[in-house]
Motif scaffolding. Structure first.
Motif, PDB file in Angstrom:
ATOM      1  N   UNK A 166       0.840  -1.190   0.000  1.00  0.00           N
ATOM      2  CA  UNK A 166       0.000   0.000   0.000  1.00  0.00           C
ATOM      3  C   UNK A 166       0.879   1.244   0.000  1.00  0.00           C
ATOM      4  N   UNK A 167       0.639   2.124  -0.963  1.00  0.00           N
ATOM      5  CA  UNK A 167       1.454   3.328  -1.091  1.00  0.00           C
ATOM      6  C   UNK A 167       2.836   3.053  -1.636  1.00  0.00           C
ATOM      7  N   UNK A 168       3.056   1.851  -2.204  1.00  0.00           N
ATOM      8  CA  UNK A 168       4.386   1.490  -2.662  1.00  0.00           C
ATOM      9  C   UNK A 168       4.720   1.978  -4.056  1.00  0.00           C
ATOM     10  N   UNK A 169       3.775   2.557  -4.776  1.00  0.00           N
ATOM     11  CA  UNK A 169       4.028   3.017  -6.134  1.00  0.00           C
ATOM     12  C   UNK A 169       4.339   4.507  -6.147  1.00  0.00           C
ATOM     13  N   UNK A 178      -8.620  10.590  -6.255  1.00  0.00           N
ATOM     14  CA  UNK A 178      -7.770  10.121  -5.171  1.00  0.00           C
ATOM     15  C   UNK A 178      -6.865   8.982  -5.580  1.00  0.00           C
ATOM     16  N   UNK A 179      -7.074   8.419  -6.770  1.00  0.00           N
ATOM     17  CA  UNK A 179      -6.220   7.334  -7.248  1.00  0.00           C
ATOM     18  C   UNK A 179      -4.904   7.892  -7.775  1.00  0.00           C
ATOM     19  N   UNK A 180      -3.882   7.046  -7.772  1.00  0.00           N
ATOM     20  CA  UNK A 180      -2.581   7.380  -8.336  1.00  0.00           C
ATOM     21  C   UNK A 180      -2.348   6.536  -9.580  1.00  0.00           C
ATOM     22  N   UNK A 181      -1.612   7.093 -10.531  1.00  0.00           N
ATOM     23  CA  UNK A 181      -1.395   6.388 -11.793  1.00  0.00           C
ATOM     24  C   UNK A 181       0.053   6.556 -12.242  1.00  0.00           C
ATOM     25  N   UNK A 182       0.601   5.473 -12.770  1.00  0.00           N
ATOM     26  CA  UNK A 182       1.959   5.483 -13.312  1.00  0.00           C
ATOM     27  C   UNK A 182       1.926   4.903 -14.714  1.00  0.00           C
ATOM     28  N   UNK A 183       2.457   5.638 -15.692  1.00  0.00           N
ATOM     29  CA  UNK A 183       2.475   5.196 -17.080  1.00  0.00           C
ATOM     30  C   UNK A 183       3.759   4.433 -17.378  1.00  0.00           C
ATOM     31  N   UNK A 184       3.675   3.505 -18.310  1.00  0.00           N
ATOM     32  CA  UNK A 184       4.855   2.770 -18.752  1.00  0.00           C
ATOM     33  C   UNK A 184       4.615   2.297 -20.176  1.00  0.00           C
ATOM     34  N   UNK A 241      -5.265   4.329  -2.431  1.00  0.00           N
ATOM     35  CA  UNK A 241      -4.774   4.236  -1.052  1.00  0.00           C
ATOM     36  C   UNK A 241      -5.904   4.658  -0.119  1.00  0.00           C
ATOM     37  N   UNK A 242      -6.760   3.721   0.286  1.00  0.00           N
ATOM     38  CA  UNK A 242      -7.884   4.073   1.167  1.00  0.00           C
ATOM     39  C   UNK A 242      -7.392   4.371   2.576  1.00  0.00           C
ATOM     40  N   UNK A 243      -8.050   5.323   3.235  1.00  0.00           N
ATOM     41  CA  UNK A 243      -7.687   5.670   4.605  1.00  0.00           C
ATOM     42  C   UNK A 243      -8.239   4.621   5.570  1.00  0.00           C
ATOM     43  N   UNK A 244      -7.439   4.363   6.595  1.00  0.00           N
ATOM     44  CA  UNK A 244      -7.853   3.438   7.664  1.00  0.00           C
ATOM     45  C   UNK A 244      -8.286   2.075   7.120  1.00  0.00           C
ATOM     46  N   UNK A 247      -6.444  -2.956   3.129  1.00  0.00           N
ATOM     47  CA  UNK A 247      -6.484  -3.476   1.771  1.00  0.00           C
ATOM     48  C   UNK A 247      -5.542  -2.675   0.881  1.00  0.00           C
ATOM     49  N   UNK A 248      -4.844  -3.386   0.000  1.00  0.00           N
ATOM     50  CA  UNK A 248      -4.054  -2.747  -1.048  1.00  0.00           C
ATOM     51  C   UNK A 248      -4.813  -2.920  -2.357  1.00  0.00           C
ATOM     52  N   UNK A 249      -5.118  -1.816  -3.034  1.00  0.00           N
ATOM     53  CA  UNK A 249      -5.940  -1.831  -4.242  1.00  0.00           C
ATOM     54  C   UNK A 249      -5.092  -1.379  -5.424  1.00  0.00           C
ATOM     55  N   UNK A 250      -4.964  -2.231  -6.427  1.00  0.00           N
ATOM     56  CA  UNK A 250      -4.166  -1.898  -7.603  1.00  0.00           C
ATOM     57  C   UNK A 250      -4.910  -2.320  -8.865  1.00  0.00           C
ATOM     58  N   UNK A 251      -4.452  -1.810  -9.990  1.00  0.00           N
ATOM     59  CA  UNK A 251      -5.033  -2.164 -11.276  1.00  0.00           C
ATOM     60  C   UNK A 251      -4.042  -1.911 -12.387  1.00  0.00           C
ATOM     61  N   UNK A 252      -4.320  -2.461 -13.531  1.00  0.00           N
ATOM     62  CA  UNK A 252      -3.429  -2.258 -14.682  1.00  0.00           C
ATOM     63  C   UNK A 252      -4.228  -2.362 -15.962  1.00  0.00           C
ATOM     64  N   UNK A 253      -3.872  -1.520 -16.934  1.00  0.00           N
ATOM     65  CA  UNK A 253      -4.420  -1.620 -18.278  1.00  0.00           C
ATOM     66  C   UNK A 253      -3.262  -1.473 -19.248  1.00  0.00           C
TER      67      UNK A 253
END
Length: 702
Positions: A166-169, A178-184, A241-244, A247-253
């Protein structure tokens, strides 16, 4: 709270360590300015209890208190009370406050106390007597920076088992939701030379390799040159990254331009350079812990569990189709749990997937509308599972990925439906009584958008007990008043190994199964209708809704000696043939050498990115099965060598040379007689054909 404890304990150790050193430096400067002679001071012994010795440097305590207030650990009033305490009592007050809140416990406090360095006076003593030239200073020097090293070659793993944190990206974009996104992704262009093609009007001009002997190549082997840029790929990783929440929530497209060419008015002439943007993967994933066990659930399109190990090929359009790779991306619901013992990890996984046949007889219109149907019409999902063992071969090797041992399996059923409909006539006869002769076609011979679906209504059968007609004569259309359906199993299993070392990385995969066309194996052979003991003198058949021809027969059938288009059944029922999947096996083995690491190149220099790959792959169909199919392909081997040069972390150049050879399947006749089968290639009857292929180009990653 556990995460917070893990974060604060190292923070406290760091602060306690830093304060005396800073204080010692200040005392040393003061002593130097006053030119004092010698000063004696006793180092404070380590306390036997968790109680911490007094320290100086309240500015550092103030900074740490500010961080804890911002994190919500301490209230401003609590921080002010600690700050207003005597400098020698501030740390003790801070630790007591954190202990009351449950952030640290007695064991944590003992660890902090043991990590506390010597008292400041010791540092003053050390600096008052500077070392002579050539001597090593006493005290604890700063930790030396680990020298950079060139990593070993990591296996290509599209299904890693390391759980996301969680918060590792590190995101490129912070979205308003509120979501974070990384392109590659990467840009890729390549120039290709082939000494032979697969042949024919449909597969004769591919810019990626397929088995040979799919059709005749004309007077030559049809050598070709291609230049392409459609391998461009782009993807995005998403993290919430939900507060409190634990769960770690991730996705990819991920998508590329490796799709179909176009046929529209503004691209019909230039369709060769106009490719469709197509989806590769699109999934979302939940990670959590069941007790101490990491658990995940994933939903969407991702790599099949049979795809754990892939060859490191530069050719990314096909990636060794029907040459030993065996892989697929497929819609799925997947879950798994991980067991650990130190660095040894075991992860079982299970998935339900879309059952797919890879039907060969679908029309273009059917593929555009729904892709495939025979798998979904089995009314049950495909099942997949895999078991992964991950472990380091040595803890002393730096820059070497852990090894993996993998076993996986797949099962689904494929169902074909023939409705109660009459097949459209594919031929007709006429008689001219006058000239000129006018011919009127009674029904359309073909329909390009729909297969010629239905049951034969021309050939008659007599003597079969399941004929419902009083006359005893029936056509297939009359035998099956509600239609008929047939199905076949699809079973595959694999064994895979990945062994990285500092000098060479060995990767191997073996698979065996049947009906592997959808997974690009079994020489892409489709299932066939096996009559077994049934006999059909006239090859009467039914056409399923996916375009598959299924023959019918009865035991002991013969042609009627008097009546045309009539089969005599000696009291045996007429039934449909069994759908028989083509069995097969294959796999690949690969050696990857990190040349720059082996020859001790400078990790920061221009020669730090040389890698050499050697790979052999094979895909083999069961010859007894393949000889019953239209393609008659038995085996294709792929031998590849590639040299990779990485200019920097973004730019890589690759030259890949391959030798491809395809063999026909021998004919298996009655009585166990085996005869060679020949196909046209270069205008000649041959049993095998080969192709030398070279591909070169750069890859720019981002």
């Amino acid at each position: 709270m556990l995460t917070l404890k893990q974060l604060l304990s190292p923070l406290l150790v760091l602060a306690i360590t830093a304060v005396p050193v800073m204080a010692g430096g200040k005392d040393a400067n003061t002593a130097k300015e006053n030119t004092a002679n010698t000063t004696s001071a006793e180092a404070t012994p380590a306390a036997a209890s968790p109680s911490l010795a007094p320290t100086t440097g309240d500015a550092n305590v103030t900074a740490l208190l500010g961080v804890l207030v911002m994190k919500g650990v301490l209230a401003p009033t609590e921080a002010n009370a600690i700050r207003d305490a005597a400098p020698t009592a501030q740390f003790q007050a801070l630790v007591e406050a954190l202990s009351h809140k449950g952030v640290v416990n007695a064991q944590d406090m003992l660890a902090i106390a043991e990590a506390k360095p010597a008292a400041p006076a010791t540092a003053a003593l050390q600096t008052q007597n500077p070392p002579q030239t050539g001597q090593t200073p006493t005290g604890t020097p700063p930790a030396p920076k680990e020298p950079a090293s060139i990593p070993a070659v990591a296996p290509l793993r599209v299904l890693p088992i390391d759980a996301p944190k969680q918060g590792g990206m590190i995101p490129d974009l912070h979205l308003g939701s509120g979501a974070n996104m990384k392109l590659y992704g990467f840009y890729k262009a390549s120039a290709i030379s082939d000494t032979a093609s697969s042949g024919g009007p449909t597969f004769g001009s591919q810019d990626w390799p397929l088995p040979l002997l799919l059709a005749d190549t004309g007077p030559t082997s049809d050598p070709q040159v291609h230049v392409k840029a459609r391998s461009f790929r782009i993807g995005a990783q998403t993290e919430w990254v939900p507060k409190n929440s634990d769960f770690t929530l991730t996705g990819r497209v991920e998508a590329d331009f490796e799709g179909d060419y176009t046929d529209v008015s503004n691209r019909n002439v230039s369709s060769v350079r106009s490719n469709q943007f197509t989806l590769r993967v699109a999934w979302m994933r939940l990670d959590h812990k069941i007790g101490d066990l990491p658990w995940f659930a994933e939903f969407g399109q991702d790599w099949s569990l049979l795809s754990s190990t892939l060859p490191n090929l530069f050719e990314t359009t096909g990636v060794g189709i029907a040459m030993g790779s065996l892989y697929e991306r497929i819609p799925q619901f997947r879950t798994g749990v991980q067991f650990r013992a130190g660095d040894f990890k075991v992860q079982p996984e299970f998935a339900i997937v879309l059952p797919t046949a890879g039907s060969s007889a679908l029309t273009t219109d059917q593929r555009l509308r729904f892709g495939d149907r025979a798998g979904a019409e089995s009314n049950q999902p495909g099942l997949e599972a895999r078991l992964v063992f991950q472990f380091p071969l040595s803890h002393h090797w730096k820059g070497v990925a852990p090894a993996q041992l993998i076993f996986s399996g797949h099962h689904s059923r494929i169902n074909e439906i023939i409705p109660h409909a009459k097949q459209v006539a594919t031929s007709f006869t006429f008689t001219c009584t006058t000239t000129p002769c006018t011919v009127t076609v009674p029904t359309p011979l073909t329909n390009l958008n729909t297969p010629n679906v239905g049951l034969d209504n021309v050939q008659s059968w007599v003597g079969a007990p399941n004929c419902p007609e009083a006359s005893g004569f029936c056509t297939l259309y009359q035998f099956f008043p509600t239609g008929i359906q047939r199905d076949n199993p699809q079973n595959i299993y694999t064994g895979e190994i990945q062994l990285p070392t500092p000098w060479v990385t060995f990767v191997a995969k073996f698979y065996r199964g049947n009906d592997m066309r959808f997974f690009f194996a079994g020489q892409l052979n489709d299932v066939y209708a096996s009559l077994g003991a049934l006999v059909d003198p006239f090859d009467a058949n039914g056409i399923s809704e996916s375009g598959r021809a299924i023959t019918f027969g009865c035991v002991g059938a013969v042609k009627d000696p008097l009546l045309a288009n009539t089969t005599d059944c000696p009291g045996t029922p007429v039934t449909a043939a069994k759908l028989q999947p083509v069995g097969g096996s294959g796999g690949f083995a690969e050696l990857s050498f990190p040349l720059s690491r082996i020859f001790h190149a400078n990790p920061e220099g221009p020669n730090s990115g040389w890698v050499f790959h050697l790979q052999w792959g094979t895909d083999r169909a069961n010859y007894a099965d393949a000889s019953r199919t239209a393609g008659h392909l038995g085996r294709t081997d792929l031998d590849t060598a590639s040299l990779t040069y990485r200019l920097n972390k973004w730019v890589t150049f690759v030259h890949e040379a391959s030798y491809i050879v395809t063999f026909t399947a021998n004919d298996h006749e009655a009585g166990g007689v085996i005869k060679p089968h020949y196909l046209l290639f270069s205008g000649k009857d041959v049993r095998q054909a080969h192709n030398w292929r070279n591909e070169f180009g750069p890859v720019f990653t981002f």
